[in-house]
Motif scaffolding. Structure first.
Motif, PDB file in Angstrom:
ATOM      1  N   ILE A   1     -16.898   5.563  -2.809  1.00 19.96           N
ATOM      2  CA  ILE A   1     -15.892   4.597  -3.262  1.00 19.96           C
ATOM      3  C   ILE A   1     -16.307   3.219  -2.772  1.00 19.96           C
ATOM      4  CG2 ILE A   1     -13.951   6.195  -3.360  1.00 19.96           C
ATOM      5  CD1 ILE A   1     -13.023   5.056  -0.674  1.00 19.96           C
ATOM      6  N   GLU A   2     -15.863   2.218  -3.475  1.00 10.25           N
ATOM      7  CA  GLU A   2     -16.128   0.843  -3.062  1.00 10.25           C
ATOM      8  C   GLU A   2     -15.238   0.508  -1.868  1.00 10.25           C
ATOM      9  OE1 GLU A   2     -15.596  -1.747  -6.404  1.00 10.25           O
ATOM     10  OE2 GLU A   2     -17.077  -0.669  -7.611  1.00 10.25           O
ATOM     11  N   ILE A   3     -15.763  -0.261  -0.931  1.00 12.44           N
ATOM     12  CA  ILE A   3     -15.011  -0.657   0.255  1.00 12.44           C
ATOM     13  C   ILE A   3     -13.734  -1.406  -0.139  1.00 12.44           C
ATOM     14  CG2 ILE A   3     -15.057  -2.084   2.354  1.00 12.44           C
ATOM     15  CD1 ILE A   3     -16.647   0.538   2.545  1.00 12.44           C
ATOM     16  N   ASP A   4     -13.801  -2.241  -1.177  1.00 17.84           N
ATOM     17  CA  ASP A   4     -12.602  -2.961  -1.629  1.00 17.84           C
ATOM     18  C   ASP A   4     -11.513  -1.985  -2.096  1.00 17.84           C
ATOM     19  OD1 ASP A   4     -13.661  -5.410  -1.001  1.00 17.84           O
ATOM     20  OD2 ASP A   4     -14.268  -5.894  -3.064  1.00 17.84           O
ATOM     21  N   GLN A   5     -11.903  -0.885  -2.735  1.00 10.56           N
ATOM     22  CA  GLN A   5     -10.934   0.124  -3.154  1.00 10.56           C
ATOM     23  C   GLN A   5     -10.298   0.798  -1.938  1.00 10.56           C
ATOM     24  OE1 GLN A   5     -13.025   2.871  -5.666  1.00 10.56           O
ATOM     25  NE2 GLN A   5     -12.883   1.552  -7.471  1.00 10.56           N
ATOM     26  N   LEU A   6     -11.108   1.053  -0.928  1.00 12.98           N
ATOM     27  CA  LEU A   6     -10.608   1.661   0.301  1.00 12.98           C
ATOM     28  C   LEU A   6      -9.617   0.728   0.998  1.00 12.98           C
ATOM     29  CD1 LEU A   6     -10.696   3.983   2.331  1.00 12.98           C
ATOM     30  CD2 LEU A   6     -12.674   2.864   3.387  1.00 12.98           C
ATOM     31  N   ARG A   7      -9.949  -0.545   1.071  1.00 17.46           N
ATOM     32  CA  ARG A   7      -9.048  -1.530   1.688  1.00 17.46           C
ATOM     33  C   ARG A   7      -7.730  -1.632   0.914  1.00 17.46           C
ATOM     34  NH1 ARG A   7     -14.004  -5.219   2.580  1.00 17.46           N
ATOM     35  NH2 ARG A   7     -14.469  -4.797   4.771  1.00 17.46           N
ATOM     36  N   LEU A   8      -7.822  -1.694  -0.404  1.00 18.44           N
ATOM     37  CA  LEU A   8      -6.627  -1.782  -1.235  1.00 18.44           C
ATOM     38  C   LEU A   8      -5.748  -0.542  -1.055  1.00 18.44           C
ATOM     39  CD1 LEU A   8      -5.012  -3.309  -3.398  1.00 18.44           C
ATOM     40  CD2 LEU A   8      -6.428  -2.168  -5.118  1.00 18.44           C
ATOM     41  N   ALA A   9      -6.355   0.622  -1.079  1.00 14.16           N
ATOM     42  CA  ALA A   9      -5.593   1.862  -0.896  1.00 14.16           C
ATOM     43  C   ALA A   9      -4.959   1.895   0.488  1.00 14.16           C
ATOM     44  CB  ALA A   9      -6.491   3.075  -1.101  1.00 14.16           C
ATOM     45  N   SER A  10      -5.677   1.419   1.506  1.00 17.88           N
ATOM     46  CA  SER A  10      -5.124   1.384   2.871  1.00 17.88           C
ATOM     47  C   SER A  10      -3.881   0.504   2.931  1.00 17.88           C
ATOM     48  CB  SER A  10      -6.170   0.867   3.862  1.00 17.88           C
ATOM     49  OG  SER A  10      -7.258   1.749   3.931  1.00 17.88           O
ATOM     50  N   GLU A  11      -3.923  -0.627   2.262  1.00 16.01           N
ATOM     51  CA  GLU A  11      -2.764  -1.520   2.231  1.00 16.01           C
ATOM     52  C   GLU A  11      -1.596  -0.866   1.494  1.00 16.01           C
ATOM     53  OE1 GLU A  11      -0.282  -4.710   2.943  1.00 16.01           O
ATOM     54  OE2 GLU A  11      -2.164  -4.156   3.907  1.00 16.01           O
ATOM     55  N   ILE A  12      -1.881  -0.194   0.397  1.00 19.01           N
ATOM     56  CA  ILE A  12      -0.826   0.493  -0.355  1.00 19.01           C
ATOM     57  C   ILE A  12      -0.208   1.586   0.504  1.00 19.01           C
ATOM     58  CG2 ILE A  12      -0.375   2.011  -2.335  1.00 19.01           C
ATOM     59  CD1 ILE A  12      -2.535   0.275  -3.837  1.00 19.01           C
ATOM     60  N   TYR A  13      -1.037   2.402   1.181  1.00 17.21           N
ATOM     61  CA  TYR A  13      -0.509   3.445   2.077  1.00 17.21           C
ATOM     62  C   TYR A  13       0.361   2.824   3.167  1.00 17.21           C
ATOM     63  CZ  TYR A  13      -3.902   6.862   0.228  1.00 17.21           C
ATOM     64  OH  TYR A  13      -4.622   7.701  -0.556  1.00 17.21           O
ATOM     65  N   TYR A  14      -0.121   1.737   3.765  1.00 19.21           N
ATOM     66  CA  TYR A  14       0.616   1.082   4.847  1.00 19.21           C
ATOM     67  C   TYR A  14       1.975   0.594   4.351  1.00 19.21           C
ATOM     68  CZ  TYR A  14       1.974  -2.224   8.436  1.00 19.21           C
ATOM     69  OH  TYR A  14       2.681  -2.890   9.389  1.00 19.21           O
ATOM     70  N   GLN A  15       1.982  -0.124   3.241  1.00 22.78           N
ATOM     71  CA  GLN A  15       3.235  -0.655   2.700  1.00 22.78           C
ATOM     72  C   GLN A  15       4.177   0.477   2.283  1.00 22.78           C
ATOM     73  OE1 GLN A  15       4.247  -3.784   2.819  1.00 22.78           O
ATOM     74  NE2 GLN A  15       2.316  -4.412   3.732  1.00 22.78           N
ATOM     75  N   PHE A  16       3.619   1.504   1.706  1.00 19.60           N
ATOM     76  CA  PHE A  16       4.421   2.652   1.268  1.00 19.60           C
ATOM     77  C   PHE A  16       5.110   3.318   2.462  1.00 19.60           C
ATOM     78  CE2 PHE A  16       4.742   7.238   0.411  1.00 19.60           C
ATOM     79  CZ  PHE A  16       5.562   7.219  -0.696  1.00 19.60           C
ATOM     80  N   CYS A  17       4.380   3.477   3.547  1.00 18.21           N
ATOM     81  CA  CYS A  17       4.916   4.183   4.724  1.00 18.21           C
ATOM     82  C   CYS A  17       5.837   3.332   5.577  1.00 18.21           C
ATOM     83  CB  CYS A  17       3.754   4.702   5.582  1.00 18.21           C
ATOM     84  SG  CYS A  17       2.829   6.028   4.797  1.00 18.21           S
ATOM     85  N   THR A  18       5.670   2.018   5.549  1.00 14.82           N
ATOM     86  CA  THR A  18       6.469   1.160   6.424  1.00 14.82           C
ATOM     87  C   THR A  18       7.644   0.485   5.732  1.00 14.82           C
ATOM     88  OG1 THR A  18       4.989  -0.740   6.066  1.00 14.82           O
ATOM     89  CG2 THR A  18       4.526   0.694   7.963  1.00 14.82           C
ATOM     90  N   ASN A  19       7.654   0.490   4.411  1.00 17.25           N
ATOM     91  CA  ASN A  19       8.729  -0.142   3.656  1.00 17.25           C
ATOM     92  C   ASN A  19       9.821   0.905   3.370  1.00 17.25           C
ATOM     93  OD1 ASN A  19      10.419  -1.447   1.870  1.00 17.25           O
ATOM     94  ND2 ASN A  19       8.749  -2.317   0.661  1.00 17.25           N
ATOM     95  N   PRO A  20      11.052   0.676   3.845  1.00 15.10           N
ATOM     96  CA  PRO A  20      12.110   1.662   3.644  1.00 15.10           C
ATOM     97  C   PRO A  20      12.581   1.784   2.200  1.00 15.10           C
ATOM     98  CG  PRO A  20      12.993  -0.293   4.717  1.00 15.10           C
ATOM     99  CD  PRO A  20      11.496  -0.495   4.602  1.00 15.10           C
ATOM    100  N   ASN A  21      12.267   0.808   1.343  1.00 13.64           N
ATOM    101  CA  ASN A  21      12.738   0.864  -0.045  1.00 13.64           C
ATOM    102  C   ASN A  21      11.925   1.821  -0.815  1.00 13.64           C
ATOM    103  OD1 ASN A  21      14.759  -0.906   0.538  1.00 13.64           O
ATOM    104  ND2 ASN A  21      13.526  -2.696   0.086  1.00 13.64           N
TER     105      ASN A  21
END
Length: 122
Positions: free
Chosen positions: A102-122
Protein backbone atom coordinates in the motif's frame (compact mmCIF):
# COMPACT_ATOMS: atom_id res chain seq x y z
CA UNK A 1 -20.74 -15.91 -3.15
CA UNK A 2 -24.12 -15.84 -1.49
CA UNK A 3 -25.96 -12.61 -0.75
CA UNK A 4 -27.58 -11.61 2.56
CA UNK A 5 -30.59 -13.78 3.28
CA UNK A 6 -29.54 -16.50 0.87
CA UNK A 7 -28.90 -20.04 2.17
CA UNK A 8 -25.57 -21.26 0.81
CA UNK A 9 -26.57 -24.93 1.11
CA UNK A 10 -29.68 -24.35 -1.02
CA UNK A 11 -27.65 -22.22 -3.45
CA UNK A 12 -25.11 -25.02 -3.94
CA UNK A 13 -27.90 -27.56 -4.50
CA UNK A 14 -29.49 -25.29 -7.12
CA UNK A 15 -26.13 -24.74 -8.78
CA UNK A 16 -25.47 -28.46 -9.03
CA UNK A 17 -28.96 -29.12 -10.42
CA UNK A 18 -28.50 -26.37 -13.02
CA UNK A 19 -25.10 -27.67 -14.12
CA UNK A 20 -26.40 -31.24 -14.39
CA UNK A 21 -29.37 -30.08 -16.47
CA UNK A 22 -27.11 -28.14 -18.88
CA UNK A 23 -24.52 -30.81 -19.62
CA UNK A 24 -24.34 -34.50 -20.30
CA UNK A 25 -20.83 -34.76 -18.87
CA UNK A 26 -20.63 -36.65 -15.60
CA UNK A 27 -18.86 -34.70 -12.86
CA UNK A 28 -18.29 -34.70 -9.12
CA UNK A 29 -19.67 -31.71 -7.27
CA UNK A 30 -17.74 -31.07 -4.06
CA UNK A 31 -18.70 -28.52 -1.41
CA UNK A 32 -16.51 -25.42 -1.06
CA UNK A 33 -13.56 -25.53 1.33
CA UNK A 34 -14.86 -22.47 3.11
CA UNK A 35 -18.52 -21.60 3.45
CA UNK A 36 -19.05 -18.32 5.25
CA UNK A 37 -22.17 -16.19 5.47
CA UNK A 38 -22.45 -12.94 3.60
CA UNK A 39 -22.10 -9.66 5.48
CA UNK A 40 -25.60 -8.21 5.85
CA UNK A 41 -26.59 -4.71 7.03
CA UNK A 42 -29.07 -5.80 9.69
CA UNK A 43 -26.60 -5.47 12.61
CA UNK A 44 -24.02 -3.01 11.31
CA UNK A 45 -26.07 -0.14 9.88
CA UNK A 46 -25.18 2.38 12.62
CA UNK A 47 -21.52 1.34 12.61
CA UNK A 48 -21.33 1.56 8.80
CA UNK A 49 -23.03 4.96 8.76
CA UNK A 50 -20.63 6.34 11.40
CA UNK A 51 -17.62 5.01 9.50
CA UNK A 52 -18.86 6.42 6.21
CA UNK A 53 -19.52 9.81 7.81
CA UNK A 54 -16.01 9.77 9.28
CA UNK A 55 -14.47 8.86 5.92
CA UNK A 56 -16.44 11.56 4.11
CA UNK A 57 -15.37 14.21 6.63
CA UNK A 58 -11.71 13.47 5.85
CA UNK A 59 -11.37 12.46 2.19
CA UNK A 60 -11.59 14.87 -0.72
CA UNK A 61 -14.07 12.79 -2.72
CA UNK A 62 -17.07 11.46 -0.77
CA UNK A 63 -17.48 7.69 -0.70
CA UNK A 64 -20.62 5.58 -0.70
CA UNK A 65 -21.32 2.30 1.07
CA UNK A 66 -20.77 -0.74 -1.06
CA UNK A 67 -20.85 -4.44 -0.47
CA UNK A 68 -17.72 -6.55 -0.43
CA UNK A 69 -17.70 -9.17 -3.16
CA UNK A 70 -14.77 -10.98 -1.55
CA UNK A 71 -14.59 -13.14 1.56
CA UNK A 72 -14.00 -11.47 4.91
CA UNK A 73 -13.89 -12.53 8.55
CA UNK A 74 -16.31 -9.68 9.25
CA UNK A 75 -19.17 -11.85 7.99
CA UNK A 76 -18.37 -14.52 10.60
CA UNK A 77 -18.28 -11.91 13.38
CA UNK A 78 -21.60 -10.45 12.19
CA UNK A 79 -23.16 -13.93 12.07
CA UNK A 80 -22.18 -14.27 15.76
CA UNK A 81 -24.05 -11.03 16.56
CA UNK A 82 -21.06 -8.67 16.57
CA UNK A 83 -21.58 -5.59 14.37
CA UNK A 84 -18.80 -5.50 11.77
CA UNK A 85 -17.69 -3.46 8.78
CA UNK A 86 -14.81 -3.80 6.33
CA UNK A 87 -12.47 -0.87 5.78
CA UNK A 88 -8.79 -0.40 5.13
CA UNK A 89 -6.14 1.14 2.93
CA UNK A 90 -4.95 -0.32 -0.34
CA UNK A 91 -6.68 -2.29 -3.04
CA UNK A 92 -8.37 -5.67 -2.69
CA UNK A 93 -6.74 -6.56 -6.02
CA UNK A 94 -3.36 -6.40 -4.28
CA UNK A 95 -4.42 -7.92 -0.96
CA UNK A 96 -2.97 -11.28 0.04
CA UNK A 97 -0.71 -11.51 -3.01
CA UNK A 98 3.03 -12.12 -3.23
CA UNK A 99 3.51 -8.43 -4.06
CA UNK A 100 1.02 -6.96 -1.59
CA UNK A 101 1.70 -3.30 -0.81
CA UNK A 102 0.00 0.00 0.00
CA UNK A 103 1.09 3.57 -0.49
CA UNK A 104 2.28 5.33 2.67
CA UNK A 105 -0.22 8.16 1.99
CA UNK A 106 -3.05 5.59 2.02
CA UNK A 107 -1.78 4.22 5.32
CA UNK A 108 -1.64 7.71 6.84
CA UNK A 109 -5.13 8.55 5.59
CA UNK A 110 -6.56 5.29 6.94
CA UNK A 111 -4.82 5.90 10.29
CA UNK A 112 -6.48 9.31 10.55
CA UNK A 113 -9.87 7.83 9.67
CA UNK A 114 -9.45 5.08 12.31
CA UNK A 115 -8.38 7.67 14.88
CA UNK A 116 -11.31 10.00 14.18
CA UNK A 117 -13.74 7.10 14.06
CA UNK A 118 -12.61 5.77 17.45
CA UNK A 119 -12.33 9.10 19.26
CA UNK A 120 -15.39 10.92 17.91
CA UNK A 121 -18.53 10.03 19.91
CA UNK A 122 -20.86 10.93 17.01
Amino acid sequence: RSIPGECSTKLLEEMEQFLRSETSVDFTFLPPWIDSPSLADDLNQDLADKLLNTINSIVAQPRAKQGAWYGTDASTFAAAGVPAVVFGPGSIAQAHTADEWIEIDQLRLASEIYYQFCTNPN
